[in-house]
Design a protein around this motif. Structure first.
Motif, PDB file in Angstrom:
ATOM      1  N   ASN A 106     -59.141 -38.185  15.829  1.00 54.39           N
ATOM      2  CA  ASN A 106     -58.163 -38.110  16.528  1.00 54.39           C
ATOM      3  C   ASN A 106     -59.005 -37.643  18.540  1.00 54.39           C
ATOM      4  OD1 ASN A 106     -58.276 -35.352  16.584  1.00 54.39           O
ATOM      5  ND2 ASN A 106     -56.346 -34.566  17.253  1.00 54.39           N
ATOM      6  N   SER A 107     -59.968 -37.090  18.493  1.00 55.90           N
ATOM      7  CA  SER A 107     -61.117 -37.328  19.870  1.00 55.90           C
ATOM      8  C   SER A 107     -60.961 -38.268  20.986  1.00 55.90           C
ATOM      9  CB  SER A 107     -62.163 -36.351  19.701  1.00 55.90           C
ATOM     10  OG  SER A 107     -63.120 -36.441  18.872  1.00 55.90           O
ATOM     11  N   MET A 135     -59.857 -32.378  23.629  1.00 57.07           N
ATOM     12  CA  MET A 135     -59.022 -32.671  22.828  1.00 57.07           C
ATOM     13  C   MET A 135     -60.084 -33.430  21.527  1.00 57.07           C
ATOM     14  SD  MET A 135     -56.799 -36.187  22.942  1.00 57.07           S
ATOM     15  CE  MET A 135     -56.625 -36.258  21.328  1.00 57.07           C
ATOM     16  N   GLY A 136     -59.465 -32.013  20.583  1.00 53.76           N
ATOM     17  CA  GLY A 136     -60.150 -32.833  19.308  1.00 53.76           C
ATOM     18  C   GLY A 136     -60.707 -32.033  18.676  1.00 53.76           C
ATOM     19  N   ASP A 184     -53.040 -32.375  21.825  1.00 60.31           N
ATOM     20  CA  ASP A 184     -53.519 -32.233  20.902  1.00 60.31           C
ATOM     21  C   ASP A 184     -51.790 -31.203  20.224  1.00 60.31           C
ATOM     22  OD1 ASP A 184     -54.888 -31.873  18.767  1.00 60.31           O
ATOM     23  OD2 ASP A 184     -56.114 -30.909  19.628  1.00 60.31           O
ATOM     24  N   TRP A 242     -52.764 -28.468  12.710  1.00 62.91           N
ATOM     25  CA  TRP A 242     -52.874 -29.274  11.504  1.00 62.91           C
ATOM     26  C   TRP A 242     -53.357 -28.510  10.380  1.00 62.91           C
ATOM     27  CZ3 TRP A 242     -53.167 -34.560  13.204  1.00 62.91           C
ATOM     28  CH2 TRP A 242     -52.990 -34.418  14.432  1.00 62.91           C
TER      29      TRP A 242
END
Length: 444
Positions: free
Chosen positions: A302-303, A373-374, A403, A409
């Motif tokens: 996702n980064s 992020m990620g 995020d 997660w």
């Protein structure tokens, strides 16, 4: 100099382009002399605070260079910050950290060669791929685990999850899809439905992807796959059921247990037969956000969405992370870790331990990864908040960039990620690897 030359020669022998950074500084010969000494250093270091460790590192590495090697190039930034920090303690400190990032999954060969050589270069590593780490590095005793006292004080309850082997961070790969064409992906089984070809890095070119498939056969994730199957519409159940039934006897043949493993095996088979092989997640992301990629899907880190530039043909608005949707069923993707380890032949073990402590307890030590992020540090207290990265002037403009914390997660009420377990991957890979490859065919 001999040590650097030895490493370069070893790299050349296996066809890997590797350049040593700078000339070798004098080494601490006593620290490199035996595995026993490194074990003793780690045992002592685990009882020390960061400040005590930093003093030991300064004493050991003044006028010397510590060589680190890792799967992430950002270790170089962390090394620069580490040296700056040590200089605030002792202005005369003149040690260095040189960082190398080998390509093509050659890090295991380079580490093995260095450990087996008469002269040793590398002191520590930041490494991924739990399967090979367990089978090639931990089971052999080549890498040694060090858990900083200050990290443990803040994260003691998490030692079981991130302490063995010790993790710097977790990375996340998520199911995402292009929403321009109105396609619906409300269940993880939708990604392997007929005529679907999700973009994904080849499982033999990026082994963490293969570890993901191994982990799906663990009973907790097989149960998730069964639960997601049960929530499908009648017509989709009818499509998948014969494939699930055909896997009924495969689990026992592969040495797997659990009543629901046939659901995971059916999904794995379809995934391997249907995914669209990619060389890297960067180009995959660049393609997925375009208008021309309407209805396409992917499993990627996702980064990558953070660096997409808006244009008439591409936009982060064109992509939806599947598990962010209300009512989504099944797994949202998978996670793997970057592990920090000390080589059993480390020339500078005190400095290696201090550097590891710095990266996992100091915001400046983790900032190279945490600024985006990620990436999810094993020490949440030094994480930056990226929950509103998608906001522009106070407006939630790019939802794909907002995020979540890693605890979300991995929660059954959140992202429901499949989490890499090195021991499980190593145990199952001997049975599963060829089986997976039989369906991958020419993709791998």
């Amino acid at each position: 100099m001999k040590r650097v030359i030895a490493s370069v020669l070893a790299a050349a022998m296996i066809g890997v382009s590797f350049t040593a950074c700078g000339s070798a500084s004098p080494r601490n010969q006593a620290a490199a002399s035996s595995q026993t000494n490194v074990d003793k250093v780690i045992a002592e270091a685990e009882k020390m605070t960061n400040q005590e460790l930093y003093k030991k590192a300064i004493e050991e590495s003044k006028g010397k260079t510590m060589y680190g090697i890792g799967n992430s190039s950002r270790g170089a930034t962390a090394g620069t910050n580490f040296v700056k920090m040590l200089k605030t303690i002792d202005s005369s400190y003149d040690g260095k950290v040189e960082w190398s990032q080998p390509k093509n999954n050659s890090i295991f060969t380079l580490l093995t060669s260095d450990i087996a050589s008469a002269q040793h270069t590398y002191s520590m590593t930041l490494i991924q791929d739990g399967n090979q780490i367990q089978s090639k590095m931990l089971n052999t005793g080549y890498l040694k685990n060090f858990i900083p006292k200050d990290w443990l004080a803040a994260n003691g309850a998490d030692e079981k999850t991130n302490g063995h082997p010790f993790a710097l961070q977790s990375q996340v790969k998520v199911f995402a899809f292009n929403n321009v064409g109105g396609a619906k992906f409300n269940n993880c089984w939708d990604f392997v439905y007929k005529d679907q070809h999700p973009m994904f890095m080849g499982v033999n070119s990026e082994p963490v992807g293969k570890n993901f498939l191994y982990m799906l056969t663990d009973s907790q994730y097989a149960d998730m796959m069964k639960s997601a199957f049960d929530s499908l519409s009648a017509d989709k159940k009818a499509y998948f059921q014969p494939i699930v039934n055909s896997m009924a006897g495969e689990g026992s043949k592969l040495g797997l247990t659990g009543d629901n493993v046939k659901y995971s095996l059916a999904w794995i088979k379809l995934w391997c037969q249907q995914y669209n092989k990619q060389t890297d997640d960067g180009p995959t992301c660049t393609q997925l956000v375009t208008k021309s990629a309407a209805n396409q899907s992917a499993l990627l880190v996702n980064s990558k969405f953070r660096s997409i530039e808006e244009s008439a043909s591409s936009s982060k608005k064109n992509v939806t992370i599947a598990v962010y949707q209300d009512g989504y069923h099944g797994i949202g993707g998978f996670s793997y870790k970057h592990y920090l380890q000390v080589l059993k032949t480390s020339p500078l073990p005190w400095t290696a331990c201090a550097f590891i402590a710095y990266m996992t307890t100091n915001k400046d030590g983790y900032v190279a990864w945490g600024k985006d992020m990620g990436s999810y540090c094993s020490n949440p207290s030094i994480m930056q908040d990226h929950s509103k990265d998608g906001y522009v002037n106070g407006v939630n403009t790019f939802a794909v960039k907002n995020d979540k914390p890693f605890s979300w997660w991995t929660s059954n009420n959140g992202g429901r990620l499949v989490v890499e377990d090195p021991a499980y991957c190593a145990k199952t890979s001997s049975q599963m690897s060829d089986w997976v490859d039989s369906f991958v065919s020419s993709k791998g």
